[in-house]
Design an enzyme around this catalytic site. Structure first.
Site, short mmCIF file in Angstrom:
data_model
loop_
_atom_site.label_atom_id
_atom_site.label_comp_id
_atom_site.label_asym_id
_atom_site.label_seq_id
_atom_site.Cartn_x
_atom_site.Cartn_y
_atom_site.Cartn_z
N LYS A 1 2.52 2.22 2.63
CA LYS A 1 2.39 2.81 3.97
C LYS A 1 3.47 2.26 4.89
O LYS A 1 3.66 1.04 4.96
CB LYS A 1 1.02 2.43 4.58
N LYS B 1 0.83 -1.22 0.00
CA LYS B 1 0.00 0.00 0.00
C LYS B 1 0.86 1.26 0.00
O LYS B 1 0.36 2.37 -0.09
CB LYS B 1 -0.91 0.01 1.24
N1 C2G Z 1 -10.81 6.67 9.68
C1 C2G Z 1 -11.82 7.52 10.12
N2 C2G Z 1 -11.48 8.73 10.64
C2 C2G Z 1 -10.18 9.11 10.73
C3 C2G Z 1 -9.15 8.24 10.30
C4 C2G Z 1 -9.50 7.01 9.78
O1 C2G Z 1 -13.02 7.19 10.04
N3 C2G Z 1 -9.89 10.34 11.25
C5 C2G Z 1 -11.19 5.37 9.12
C6 C2G Z 1 -10.73 5.21 7.67
O2 C2G Z 1 -11.65 5.85 6.79
C7 C2G Z 1 -10.72 3.69 7.52
C8 C2G Z 1 -10.36 3.20 8.93
O3 C2G Z 1 -10.57 4.32 9.82
O4 C2G Z 1 -12.01 3.21 7.16
C9 C2G Z 1 -8.92 2.74 9.03
O5 C2G Z 1 -8.10 3.80 8.59
P1 C2G Z 1 -6.61 3.43 8.07
O6 C2G Z 1 -5.94 2.61 9.11
O7 C2G Z 1 -5.96 4.68 7.58
O8 C2G Z 1 -6.96 2.47 6.85
P2 C2G Z 1 -6.31 2.49 5.39
O9 C2G Z 1 -4.84 2.57 5.51
O10 C2G Z 1 -7.06 3.49 4.62
O11 C2G Z 1 -6.59 0.99 4.88
O12 C2G Z 1 -8.31 -2.28 1.91
C10 C2G Z 1 -8.61 -1.10 2.64
C11 C2G Z 1 -7.37 -0.54 3.31
O13 C2G Z 1 -6.72 -1.54 4.07
C12 C2G Z 1 -7.74 0.65 4.20
#
Ligand code: C2G
Length: 137
Positions: A48, A46
Site C-alpha cells: 500500500k 502490504k
Molecule cells: N473500513 C470500513 N469502511 C470503509 C473503509 C474501511 O469499515 N468504507 C474499515 C476496514 O474494514 C478496516 C479499517 O476501516 O477494518 C481500516 O481500513 P484500512 O485503513 O483500509 O485498513 P487495511 O489497510 O485494510 O489494514 O493487519 C490488518 C491491516 O493493517 C488492515
C-alpha cells in the site's frame, strides 16, 4: 469486572467516515479501544502506498474521541502478542477481512463489522486526482 479491551488494525490513510464509523462502533462494544496503525514501512510490505505519513495518521487517530490508544503495526505476526500484551477481549475488523483472523479465537472474541458503503481511501485518491484535472495526471 475487568475492562473489556478492543483491538483493531489499519492504515487509516486519508481518514474518512468509513474509518470513523468503524471506530465509533467498536468503542461502543467495550471500555478501551486500541488501534494498531500500520507504519509506512509495513504499508510497503502490504503493498500500500499512503498519501499521509505515519506520524500524521497516528496524530489523527489519537485525536479521535473513540480511540484510547494507538500502537504501531509493523508486521502481520504481531497480533497474537498484542492481544496477550494488552489483555484484549475482542479483536475486530471491517468485513473485508472476514475470516482472515479467526485463528485468534483461542485468545479472544473475533468480530468482523460491515464496512461503510461508498467510501474508501482508493476512491478518495481517484476523486482528488480527477479534481486536479488531466494536466496533473
Ligand atoms: N473500513 C470500513 N469502511 C470503509 C473503509 C474501511 O469499515 N468504507 C474499515 C476496514 O474494514 C478496516 C479499517 O476501516 O477494518 C481500516 O481500513 P484500512 O485503513 O483500509 O485498513 P487495511 O489497510 O485494510 O489494514 O493487519 C490488518 C491491516 O493493517 C488492515
Amino acid at each position: 469486572m475487568t475492562d473489556r479491551v478492543i483491538l483493531t488494525y489499519g492504515t487509516f490513510d486519508l481518514f474518512h467516515v468509513g474509518h470513523l464509523r468503524l471506530l465509533k462502533r467498536l468503542s461502543a462494544l467495550g471500555d478501551k479501544l486500541i488501534v494498531g496503525c500500520s507504519t509506512d514501512e509495513f504499508n510497503s510490505i502490504k503493498g500500500k502506498s499512503t498519501a499521509i505519513p505515519y506520524a500524521h495518521r497516528v496524530e489523527i487517530l489519537e485525536a479521535c474521541r473513540y480511540v484510547d490508544q494507538v500502537i504501531p503495526e509493523e508486521d502481520w505476526a504481531q497480533k497474537r502478542d498484542d492481544v496477550q500484551r494488552y489483555g484484549v477481549g475482542l479483536f475486530a475488523m471491517g468485513d473485508d477481512w472476514a475470516g482472515k483472523f479467526d485463528e485468534l479465537r483461542d485468545l479472544c472474541d473475533v468480530l468482523y463489522l460491515p464496512r461503510t458503503e461508498n467510501i474508501s481511501t482508493t476512491e478518495l485518491k481517484a476523486l482528488i486526482q480527477a479534481m486536479r484535472g488531466p494536466a496533473s495526471s
